[in-house]
Structures are given as structure tokens and as C-alpha cells.
Design a protein around this motif. Structure first.
Motif, PDB file in Angstrom:
ATOM      1  N   GLY A 161      80.475 -40.961  14.225  1.00  0.00           N
ATOM      2  CA  GLY A 161      79.807 -39.755  13.767  1.00  0.00           C
ATOM      3  C   GLY A 161      78.871 -39.128  14.786  1.00  0.00           C
ATOM      4  O   GLY A 161      78.384 -38.019  14.585  1.00  0.00           O
ATOM      5  N   GLN A 162      78.615 -39.815  15.889  1.00  0.00           N
ATOM      6  CA  GLN A 162      77.730 -39.288  16.936  1.00  0.00           C
ATOM      7  C   GLN A 162      78.464 -38.227  17.753  1.00  0.00           C
ATOM      8  O   GLN A 162      79.651 -38.356  18.031  1.00  0.00           O
ATOM      9  N   THR A 163      77.759 -37.181  18.162  1.00  0.00           N
ATOM     10  CA  THR A 163      78.336 -36.124  18.986  1.00  0.00           C
ATOM     11  C   THR A 163      78.113 -36.459  20.455  1.00  0.00           C
ATOM     12  O   THR A 163      76.989 -36.725  20.868  1.00  0.00           O
ATOM     13  N   LEU A 164      79.168 -36.438  21.225  1.00  0.00           N
ATOM     14  CA  LEU A 164      79.087 -36.719  22.658  1.00  0.00           C
ATOM     15  C   LEU A 164      78.634 -35.476  23.411  1.00  0.00           C
ATOM     16  O   LEU A 164      77.757 -35.527  24.260  1.00  0.00           O
ATOM     17  N   TYR A 165      79.242 -34.350  23.118  1.00  0.00           N
ATOM     18  CA  TYR A 165      78.777 -33.056  23.623  1.00  0.00           C
ATOM     19  C   TYR A 165      79.287 -31.974  22.688  1.00  0.00           C
ATOM     20  O   TYR A 165      80.200 -32.187  21.908  1.00  0.00           O
ATOM     21  N   ARG A 166      78.654 -30.817  22.768  1.00  0.00           N
ATOM     22  CA  ARG A 166      78.976 -29.722  21.851  1.00  0.00           C
ATOM     23  C   ARG A 166      79.713 -28.597  22.570  1.00  0.00           C
ATOM     24  O   ARG A 166      79.579 -28.435  23.780  1.00  0.00           O
ATOM     25  N   GLN A 167      80.443 -27.836  21.797  1.00  0.00           N
ATOM     26  CA  GLN A 167      81.149 -26.671  22.316  1.00  0.00           C
ATOM     27  C   GLN A 167      80.164 -25.792  23.074  1.00  0.00           C
ATOM     28  O   GLN A 167      79.100 -25.469  22.574  1.00  0.00           O
ATOM     29  N   GLY A 168      80.506 -25.441  24.315  1.00  0.00           N
ATOM     30  CA  GLY A 168      79.646 -24.599  25.142  1.00  0.00           C
ATOM     31  C   GLY A 168      78.719 -25.378  26.057  1.00  0.00           C
ATOM     32  O   GLY A 168      78.150 -24.807  26.983  1.00  0.00           O
ATOM     33  N   ASP A 169      78.534 -26.684  25.816  1.00  0.00           N
ATOM     34  CA  ASP A 169      77.712 -27.496  26.716  1.00  0.00           C
ATOM     35  C   ASP A 169      78.363 -27.567  28.085  1.00  0.00           C
ATOM     36  O   ASP A 169      79.590 -27.598  28.201  1.00  0.00           O
ATOM     37  N   VAL A 170      77.555 -27.609  29.114  1.00  0.00           N
ATOM     38  CA  VAL A 170      78.055 -27.771  30.481  1.00  0.00           C
ATOM     39  C   VAL A 170      77.707 -29.189  30.922  1.00  0.00           C
ATOM     40  O   VAL A 170      76.579 -29.638  30.755  1.00  0.00           O
ATOM     41  N   HIS A 171      78.677 -29.879  31.454  1.00  0.00           N
ATOM     42  CA  HIS A 171      78.432 -31.220  31.989  1.00  0.00           C
ATOM     43  C   HIS A 171      79.246 -31.388  33.252  1.00  0.00           C
ATOM     44  O   HIS A 171      80.198 -30.649  33.501  1.00  0.00           O
ATOM     45  N   ASP A 172      78.856 -32.350  34.070  1.00  0.00           N
ATOM     46  CA  ASP A 172      79.539 -32.564  35.353  1.00  0.00           C
ATOM     47  C   ASP A 172      80.308 -33.880  35.357  1.00  0.00           C
ATOM     48  O   ASP A 172      80.496 -34.495  36.380  1.00  0.00           O
ATOM     49  N   SER A 173      80.744 -34.282  34.204  1.00  0.00           N
ATOM     50  CA  SER A 173      81.404 -35.573  34.044  1.00  0.00           C
ATOM     51  C   SER A 173      82.734 -35.415  33.332  1.00  0.00           C
ATOM     52  O   SER A 173      83.030 -34.366  32.779  1.00  0.00           O
ATOM     53  N   PHE A 174      83.489 -36.479  33.365  1.00  0.00           N
ATOM     54  CA  PHE A 174      84.618 -36.591  32.455  1.00  0.00           C
ATOM     55  C   PHE A 174      84.486 -37.942  31.773  1.00  0.00           C
ATOM     56  O   PHE A 174      83.666 -38.770  32.166  1.00  0.00           O
ATOM     57  N   PHE A 175      85.242 -38.157  30.746  1.00  0.00           N
ATOM     58  CA  PHE A 175      85.069 -39.341  29.924  1.00  0.00           C
ATOM     59  C   PHE A 175      86.370 -40.119  29.814  1.00  0.00           C
ATOM     60  O   PHE A 175      87.442 -39.534  29.788  1.00  0.00           O
ATOM     61  N   LEU A 176      86.248 -41.414  29.735  1.00  0.00           N
ATOM     62  CA  LEU A 176      87.375 -42.330  29.595  1.00  0.00           C
ATOM     63  C   LEU A 176      87.115 -43.188  28.367  1.00  0.00           C
ATOM     64  O   LEU A 176      86.070 -43.828  28.274  1.00  0.00           O
ATOM     65  N   VAL A 177      88.027 -43.172  27.426  1.00  0.00           N
ATOM     66  CA  VAL A 177      87.883 -43.965  26.207  1.00  0.00           C
ATOM     67  C   VAL A 177      88.316 -45.393  26.517  1.00  0.00           C
ATOM     68  O   VAL A 177      89.468 -45.631  26.878  1.00  0.00           O
ATOM     69  N   ARG A 178      87.402 -46.329  26.396  1.00  0.00           N
ATOM     70  CA  ARG A 178      87.732 -47.737  26.630  1.00  0.00           C
ATOM     71  C   ARG A 178      88.294 -48.379  25.371  1.00  0.00           C
ATOM     72  O   ARG A 178      89.197 -49.208  25.434  1.00  0.00           O
ATOM     73  N   SER A 179      87.733 -48.015  24.231  1.00  0.00           N
ATOM     74  CA  SER A 179      88.247 -48.526  22.957  1.00  0.00           C
ATOM     75  C   SER A 179      87.831 -47.561  21.851  1.00  0.00           C
ATOM     76  O   SER A 179      86.903 -46.774  22.014  1.00  0.00           O
ATOM     77  N   GLY A 180      88.541 -47.624  20.765  1.00  0.00           N
ATOM     78  CA  GLY A 180      88.246 -46.751  19.641  1.00  0.00           C
ATOM     79  C   GLY A 180      88.928 -45.400  19.767  1.00  0.00           C
ATOM     80  O   GLY A 180      89.805 -45.211  20.609  1.00  0.00           O
ATOM     81  N   PHE A 181      88.494 -44.467  18.940  1.00  0.00           N
ATOM     82  CA  PHE A 181      89.099 -43.142  18.885  1.00  0.00           C
ATOM     83  C   PHE A 181      88.015 -42.092  18.717  1.00  0.00           C
ATOM     84  O   PHE A 181      86.968 -42.365  18.138  1.00  0.00           O
TER      85      PHE A 181
END
Length: 87
Positions: A35-55
Motif C-alpha cells: 500500500g506504500q507509494t514509491l513515487y507519484r505521477q509527475g514526480d521527477v527522479h533520477d533512478s530506476f527500480f528493480l523488483v527483487r521480490s513481490g509485486f
């Protein structure tokens, strides 16, 4: 046309994500609670994400108040990479 209902889009990411899993020292590990938000629509970040486990899933909020599910990501999936190429 036959649609394979056992196919998930992150299945194609497994061969690409596996390489990144060997180099986790290049990034940082974050645990995201349900239920936690990682980032929101319109947010700017300089990263990408890799899912290690879960969905997790990405959604877009429409101007009419509707919500559109864009993608569901599973283990080894890479996402959020577009922002890494902007500016």
C-alpha cells in the motif's frame, strides 16, 4: 490468435533483471510496504527500480478522476527507467 494466460510481462524482464541483481552494490535496497507509494505521477527522479521480490503496479490518474492500471511488475522487473533519461 492464442493468448497465453500464463504469461506475465515481467517474464521478459527476467533475463535483463538478473544481471542487475548481481550488481546491487550500484544502488540501494528499499523495502516497500504493501500500500506504500514509491513515487507519484509527475514526480521527477533520477533512478530506476528493480523488483527483487513481490509485486507492484503503476497507475495513471485521469483528469476525469478515473484510474488506469498501466502495468503489474513482478520479480526481476525493471521500471521507472524513463525518468533516468529525462534532463
Amino acid at each position: 490468435m492464442v493468448i497465453d494466460v500464463n504469461y506475465s510481462s515481467w517474464d521478459t524482464s527476467r533475463k535483463f533483471g538478473a544481471t542487475w541483481l548481481l550488481h546491487t552494490e550500484l544502488g540501494r535496497v528499499r523495502a516497500i510496504a504493501e500500500g506504500q507509494t514509491l513515487y507519484r505521477q509527475g514526480d521527477v527522479h533520477d533512478s530506476f527500480f528493480l523488483v527483487r521480490s513481490g509485486f507492484l503496479h503503476t497507475i495513471v490518474h485521469g483528469t476525469n478522476g478515473g484510474v488506469l492500471l498501466l502495468e503489474i511488475f513482478g520479480p526481476d522487473a525493471i521500471f521507472g527507467e524513463a525518468s533516468a533519461f529525462v534532463g
